[in-house]
Design a protein around this motif. Structure first.
Motif, PDB file in Angstrom:
ATOM      1  N   LEU A  48       0.033  -0.941   4.844  1.00  0.00           N
ATOM      2  CA  LEU A  48       0.262   0.144   3.892  1.00  0.00           C
ATOM      3  C   LEU A  48      -0.705   0.080   2.710  1.00  0.00           C
ATOM      4  N   ALA A  49      -1.354  -1.052   2.519  1.00  0.00           N
ATOM      5  CA  ALA A  49      -2.296  -1.204   1.403  1.00  0.00           C
ATOM      6  C   ALA A  49      -3.695  -0.715   1.751  1.00  0.00           C
ATOM      7  N   VAL A  50      -3.921  -0.376   3.016  1.00  0.00           N
ATOM      8  CA  VAL A  50      -5.266  -0.005   3.474  1.00  0.00           C
ATOM      9  C   VAL A  50      -5.351   1.508   3.647  1.00  0.00           C
ATOM     10  N   ARG A  51      -6.242   2.142   2.896  1.00  0.00           N
ATOM     11  CA  ARG A  51      -6.405   3.590   2.994  1.00  0.00           C
ATOM     12  C   ARG A  51      -6.921   3.991   4.368  1.00  0.00           C
ATOM     13  N   ARG A  52      -6.514   5.190   4.802  1.00  0.00           N
ATOM     14  CA  ARG A  52      -6.925   5.700   6.099  1.00  0.00           C
ATOM     15  C   ARG A  52      -7.812   6.927   5.921  1.00  0.00           C
ATOM     16  N   SER A  53      -8.769   7.099   6.811  1.00  0.00           N
ATOM     17  CA  SER A  53      -9.666   8.260   6.730  1.00  0.00           C
ATOM     18  C   SER A  53      -9.013   9.511   7.309  1.00  0.00           C
ATOM     19  N   SER A  54      -8.096   9.324   8.237  1.00  0.00           N
ATOM     20  CA  SER A  54      -7.392  10.461   8.830  1.00  0.00           C
ATOM     21  C   SER A  54      -6.383  11.025   7.835  1.00  0.00           C
ATOM     22  N   PRO A  55      -6.407  12.330   7.562  1.00  0.00           N
ATOM     23  CA  PRO A  55      -5.462  12.920   6.599  1.00  0.00           C
ATOM     24  C   PRO A  55      -3.999  12.689   6.966  1.00  0.00           C
ATOM     25  N   ARG A  56      -3.644  12.833   8.238  1.00  0.00           N
ATOM     26  CA  ARG A  56      -2.242  12.662   8.630  1.00  0.00           C
ATOM     27  C   ARG A  56      -1.813  11.205   8.506  1.00  0.00           C
ATOM     28  N   GLU A  57      -2.674  10.295   8.906  1.00  0.00           N
ATOM     29  CA  GLU A  57      -2.358   8.875   8.761  1.00  0.00           C
ATOM     30  C   GLU A  57      -2.233   8.501   7.286  1.00  0.00           C
ATOM     31  N   GLU A  58      -3.152   9.012   6.466  1.00  0.00           N
ATOM     32  CA  GLU A  58      -3.140   8.682   5.042  1.00  0.00           C
ATOM     33  C   GLU A  58      -1.894   9.245   4.361  1.00  0.00           C
ATOM     34  N   GLU A  59      -1.491  10.445   4.743  1.00  0.00           N
ATOM     35  CA  GLU A  59      -0.282  11.027   4.163  1.00  0.00           C
ATOM     36  C   GLU A  59       0.946  10.190   4.522  1.00  0.00           C
ATOM     37  N   ALA A  60       1.050   9.789   5.790  1.00  0.00           N
ATOM     38  CA  ALA A  60       2.187   8.976   6.229  1.00  0.00           C
ATOM     39  C   ALA A  60       2.169   7.612   5.543  1.00  0.00           C
ATOM     40  N   ARG A  61       0.987   7.033   5.400  1.00  0.00           N
ATOM     41  CA  ARG A  61       0.856   5.744   4.714  1.00  0.00           C
ATOM     42  C   ARG A  61       1.294   5.860   3.265  1.00  0.00           C
ATOM     43  N   HIS A  62       0.835   6.919   2.597  1.00  0.00           N
ATOM     44  CA  HIS A  62       1.154   7.117   1.184  1.00  0.00           C
ATOM     45  C   HIS A  62       2.659   7.296   0.979  1.00  0.00           C
ATOM     46  N   VAL A  63       3.293   8.065   1.846  1.00  0.00           N
ATOM     47  CA  VAL A  63       4.738   8.291   1.736  1.00  0.00           C
ATOM     48  C   VAL A  63       5.499   6.978   1.907  1.00  0.00           C
ATOM     49  N   ALA A  64       5.129   6.203   2.921  1.00  0.00           N
ATOM     50  CA  ALA A  64       5.815   4.936   3.174  1.00  0.00           C
ATOM     51  C   ALA A  64       5.604   3.952   2.028  1.00  0.00           C
ATOM     52  N   ARG A  65       4.389   3.915   1.496  1.00  0.00           N
ATOM     53  CA  ARG A  65       4.101   2.987   0.397  1.00  0.00           C
ATOM     54  C   ARG A  65       4.864   3.385  -0.865  1.00  0.00           C
ATOM     55  N   ALA A  66       4.922   4.680  -1.150  1.00  0.00           N
ATOM     56  CA  ALA A  66       5.642   5.153  -2.335  1.00  0.00           C
ATOM     57  C   ALA A  66       7.131   4.861  -2.221  1.00  0.00           C
ATOM     58  N   ARG A  67       7.672   5.004  -1.021  1.00  0.00           N
ATOM     59  CA  ARG A  67       9.101   4.741  -0.849  1.00  0.00           C
ATOM     60  C   ARG A  67       9.394   3.245  -0.968  1.00  0.00           C
ATOM     61  N   THR A  68       8.466   2.412  -0.508  1.00  0.00           N
ATOM     62  CA  THR A  68       8.624   0.964  -0.662  1.00  0.00           C
ATOM     63  C   THR A  68       8.689   0.595  -2.143  1.00  0.00           C
ATOM     64  N   ARG A  69       7.822   1.215  -2.920  1.00  0.00           N
ATOM     65  CA  ARG A  69       7.822   0.974  -4.368  1.00  0.00           C
ATOM     66  C   ARG A  69       9.135   1.456  -4.985  1.00  0.00           C
ATOM     67  N   ALA A  70       9.655   2.589  -4.508  1.00  0.00           N
ATOM     68  CA  ALA A  70      10.917   3.123  -5.033  1.00  0.00           C
ATOM     69  C   ALA A  70      12.073   2.164  -4.762  1.00  0.00           C
ATOM     70  N   LEU A  71      12.074   1.539  -3.586  1.00  0.00           N
ATOM     71  CA  LEU A  71      13.126   0.574  -3.264  1.00  0.00           C
ATOM     72  C   LEU A  71      13.040  -0.638  -4.185  1.00  0.00           C
ATOM     73  N   GLU A  72      11.842  -1.121  -4.401  1.00  0.00           N
ATOM     74  CA  GLU A  72      11.644  -2.271  -5.284  1.00  0.00           C
ATOM     75  C   GLU A  72      12.100  -1.953  -6.706  1.00  0.00           C
ATOM     76  N   LEU A  73      11.767  -0.757  -7.186  1.00  0.00           N
ATOM     77  CA  LEU A  73      12.158  -0.357  -8.539  1.00  0.00           C
ATOM     78  C   LEU A  73      13.673  -0.157  -8.646  1.00  0.00           C
ATOM     79  N   ALA A  74      14.295   0.331  -7.573  1.00  0.00           N
ATOM     80  CA  ALA A  74      15.753   0.501  -7.578  1.00  0.00           C
ATOM     81  C   ALA A  74      16.445  -0.855  -7.708  1.00  0.00           C
ATOM     82  N   TRP A  75      15.938  -1.843  -6.977  1.00  0.00           N
ATOM     83  CA  TRP A  75      16.471  -3.201  -7.102  1.00  0.00           C
ATOM     84  C   TRP A  75      16.265  -3.729  -8.530  1.00  0.00           C
ATOM     85  N   ALA A  76      15.075  -3.544  -9.061  1.00  0.00           N
ATOM     86  CA  ALA A  76      14.771  -4.040 -10.408  1.00  0.00           C
ATOM     87  C   ALA A  76      15.687  -3.401 -11.446  1.00  0.00           C
TER      88      ALA A  76
END
Length: 244
Positions: free
Chosen positions: A146-174
């Motif tokens: 999830l830390a590695v950017r993708r050149s494909s727009p669809r892959e990058e969008e899916a990566r960005h969504v998953a990474r943002a949600r991971t951060r949201a979970l961490e912040l919810a715990w905090a």
């Protein structure tokens, strides 16, 4: 035919053997809904098969064609649903985090006492099915992608969504940990660092635990739940935690 007579004609009963205009429209709409349902079902089947394959055999070693065979389609048919195997992986990672976040937020929202909420979310984290375990295994094993950017727009969008949600979970715990710190229910610490420590301990389970293995999940839950609460600064017994 005038506009008025045409409109009136459309409202008349259809001639025998002819389909009225509105019947044709309803039929087309029903067909589209049917296709969407079929697409959604097949997509879910692909995600389930990929999760099982990635969790059991590993993401790198799993062939895209093997997933296609598992769901009874040709390899090229998978591209109707996902741009690539990695695109599919990012969706699986997001599904895993989305499930965890939704359950966490549901518990936190229904328990005003942060100590009680912490006990509940820690216990709930181990209330998982065999399929959930495979999805968590994939998340832990492939989270670094999830830390590695993708050149494909669809892959990058899916990566960005998953990474943002991971951060949201961490912040919810905090945030929940910080709420427990404010009245002195748990020792003061940097909330986000503590959240990462607790999640790291939890995630370590899925590196080695196997469904139907030598150790039952209940035993794993009892052991790790106690250690996670100790790391937070809470006793394993909720009544004891409230009295402290």
């Amino acid at each position: 035919m005038s506009v008025v007579s045409r409109a009136a004609g459309e409202c008349q009963a259809p001639i025998a053997g002819c389909s009225p205009w509105y019947a044709t429209k309803v039929s087309s709409s029903q067909q589209r809904r049917g296709r969407h349902r079929a697409d959604g079902t097949k997509r879910a089947e692909i995600l389930a098969a990929a999760t099982e394959r990635f969790g059991r055999d590993g993401y790198e070693t799993t062939k895209w064609a093997a997933i296609a065979a598992d769901v009874g389609v040709g390899p090229t048919a998978l591209y109707h649903y996902f741009e690539s195997k990695q695109h599919c992986l990012f969706v699986i990672l997001d599904d895993a985090v989305q499930m965890a976040l939704a359950r966490f937020e549901g518990i936190a929202a229904t328990h005003e006492d942060p100590v009680q909420a912490l006990h509940k979310v820690v216990a709930d984290a181990f209330d998982v099915t065999s399929h959930d375990v495979q999805r968590l295994r994939v998340l832990v094993a492939e989270h670094g992608l999830l830390a590695v950017r993708r050149s494909s727009p669809r892959e990058e969008e899916a990566r960005h969504v998953a990474r943002a949600r991971t951060r949201a979970l961490e912040l919810a715990w905090a945030h929940l940990l910080e709420q427990a710190m404010e009245p002195g229910a748990i020792p003061d610490a940097e909330p986000r660092m503590l959240a990462r420590a607790v999640l790291g301990l939890y995630n370590s389970v899925w590196q080695w635990y196997r469904p139907h293995g030598a150790i039952e999940l209940d035993a794993v839950s009892d052991f790790y739940r106690t250690r996670m609460l100790e790391l937070i600064g809470l006793p394993a017994d909720l009544d004891e935690a409230r009295a402290a």
